[in-house]
Design an enzyme around this catalytic site. Structure first.
Site, short mmCIF file in Angstrom:
data_model
loop_
_atom_site.label_atom_id
_atom_site.label_comp_id
_atom_site.label_asym_id
_atom_site.label_seq_id
_atom_site.Cartn_x
_atom_site.Cartn_y
_atom_site.Cartn_z
N THR A 148 -1.45 8.81 2.43
CA THR A 148 -1.32 7.35 2.41
C THR A 148 -2.16 6.74 3.53
O THR A 148 -2.52 7.42 4.50
CB THR A 148 0.15 6.95 2.62
OG1 THR A 148 0.54 7.34 3.95
CG2 THR A 148 1.07 7.60 1.60
N ILE A 162 3.15 4.48 -0.49
CA ILE A 162 4.31 4.80 -1.31
C ILE A 162 5.01 3.54 -1.81
O ILE A 162 5.44 3.47 -2.96
CB ILE A 162 5.28 5.71 -0.52
CG1 ILE A 162 4.66 7.10 -0.38
CG2 ILE A 162 6.64 5.80 -1.19
CD1 ILE A 162 5.34 8.01 0.60
N SER A 210 12.04 10.46 6.63
CA SER A 210 10.97 11.45 6.75
C SER A 210 11.58 12.79 7.14
O SER A 210 12.54 12.84 7.91
CB SER A 210 9.96 11.03 7.82
OG SER A 210 9.10 12.10 8.16
N SER A 241 0.85 -1.19 0.00
CA SER A 241 0.00 0.00 0.00
C SER A 241 0.88 1.24 0.00
O SER A 241 2.10 1.16 0.15
CB SER A 241 -0.92 0.03 1.23
OG SER A 241 -0.16 0.20 2.42
N LYS A 282 13.57 7.89 12.27
CA LYS A 282 13.89 8.40 10.94
C LYS A 282 15.23 9.14 10.94
O LYS A 282 15.97 9.11 9.96
CB LYS A 282 12.76 9.28 10.42
CG LYS A 282 11.46 8.51 10.17
CD LYS A 282 11.66 7.45 9.10
CE LYS A 282 10.54 6.48 8.97
NZ LYS A 282 10.72 5.52 7.86
N TYR A 313 8.79 7.94 16.11
CA TYR A 313 8.93 7.74 14.66
C TYR A 313 9.99 8.68 14.09
O TYR A 313 10.86 8.26 13.31
CB TYR A 313 7.57 8.01 14.00
CG TYR A 313 7.54 7.92 12.50
CD1 TYR A 313 7.40 6.69 11.86
CD2 TYR A 313 7.61 9.06 11.71
CE1 TYR A 313 7.35 6.61 10.48
CE2 TYR A 313 7.56 8.99 10.33
CZ TYR A 313 7.43 7.75 9.72
OH TYR A 313 7.38 7.69 8.34
#
Length: 318
Positions: A234, A52, A175, A50, A205, A201
């Protein structure tokens, strides 16, 4: 300082990470960079069912490349594979069911894959943003296990296979959120204080960007890059950041826009003319720190990160 970083980052994001930011950047893209025949080249895309990852897999399949989709959910993977094959008319699309948060599964898969397949390009796209602190069956915090350790194990385990082919590349989907974070080696698994999934997160990254830089310096035969896809609409953004998605939906990039630089880094001749180890946004290398943000970690902290990841990796190696 984190308030300053967050404020500067958000203003930058509204200008650059949105759909309009992509459209402005795309005016300067070199025509023909993606006009390539990928027949005979093999690509691995994690998180390919799913968002990207799926968009990247579609673009590679359209150009004749062999695609290895690494996915956690078999049903969604099969549906995505059928769609990709139907649209691309390419039958060289394969599914591998792996939970990237399981260090043992990642090791076993990478070792088996290397014995039976050739690989030219690894695209580390799989990721998660879990907003409540959750441990995997192996006792690791889930964001760290998936985003950082899973990426580390898969990449390092596949490096010997990549060194056997012509023009090997590794692209890690990071990100821009990492710009708000300084590497924090005192709390790798977010055990201290209140848990913030978005911060966890972003910290992961940042770790991915550091890993990319270190791998590039260690393995000169392989072209490494990390990148920011922008703010894309997304399923992951919808589920993990519902309030952000609701406020920004009309400004978010499409999945194809988010995938564009990944595809460019994976297939274009222009990409490998850039030095290895850089961080990209809209087909251009960009800074990995905001101005005056004091987000640079020390070389000692970066070395400590690699040491810690290698210790975790060896602990779970079959």
């Amino acid at each position: 300082m984190s308030f300053y970083r967050n404020a500067v980052w958000f203003v930058k994001g509204v200008q650059e990470y949105t759909k309009s930011g992509y459209e402005a950047a795309a005016k300067h893209f070199a025509p023909g960079d993606l006009d390539v025949n990928l027949s005979g080249r093999s690509f691995m895309v994690t998180g390919a069912n799913s968002g990207i990852g799926k968009a990247v897999a579609q673009e590679i399949a359209k150009r004749g490349g062999t695609v290895h989709m690494v996915c956690r959910n078999k049903g969604r993977a099969e549906a995505a594979k059928d769609e990709i094959m139907s649209q691309s008319k390419n039958e060289n699309v394969h599914i591998h069911i792996v939970d990237m948060s399981s260090a043992r599964q990642v090791w076993a898969f990478a070792q088996s894959f290397s014995e039976n397949n050739q690989l030219h390009v690894l695209i580390n796209n799989a990721g998660c943003m879990v907003n409540q602190r959750e441990l995997t069956e192996e006792g690791l915090e889930k964001n760290f296990a998936t985003n950082t350790l899973g990426t580390y194990i898969l990449t390092t385990a596949l490096i010997p296979a990549l060194k056997k082919v012509e023009d090997p590349r590794v692209i890690t989907v990071s990100s821009g959120g990492m710009l708000t974070q300084k590497l924090n080696m005192s709390d790798l698994q977010f055990e201290k204080g209140s848990f913030d999934g978005t911060m966890a997160y972003a910290q992961n990254k940042r770790q991915q960007v550091i890993l990319t830089e270190r791998w590039a310096s260690q393995h000169k035969e392989i072209h490494f890059s990390s990148m920011h896809p922008g703010w894309a609409d997304t399923p992951a953004v919808q589920s993990s950041m519902p309030s952000f998605h609701a406020k920004m939906q009309s400004k978010l990039r499409t999945e194809a826009m988010g995938a564009d630089t990944v595809v460019w880094l994976a297939v274009s001749a222009a990409a490998i003319k850039q030095p290895s180890g850089l961080f990209f946004q809209d087909r251009k290398p960009v800074a990995t720190h905001l101005p005056l943000a004091y987000s640079r970690g020390s070389p000692q902290d970066e070395e400590q990160l690699l040491t810690a990841l290698e210790e975790f990796a060896q602990k779970f190696k079959p």
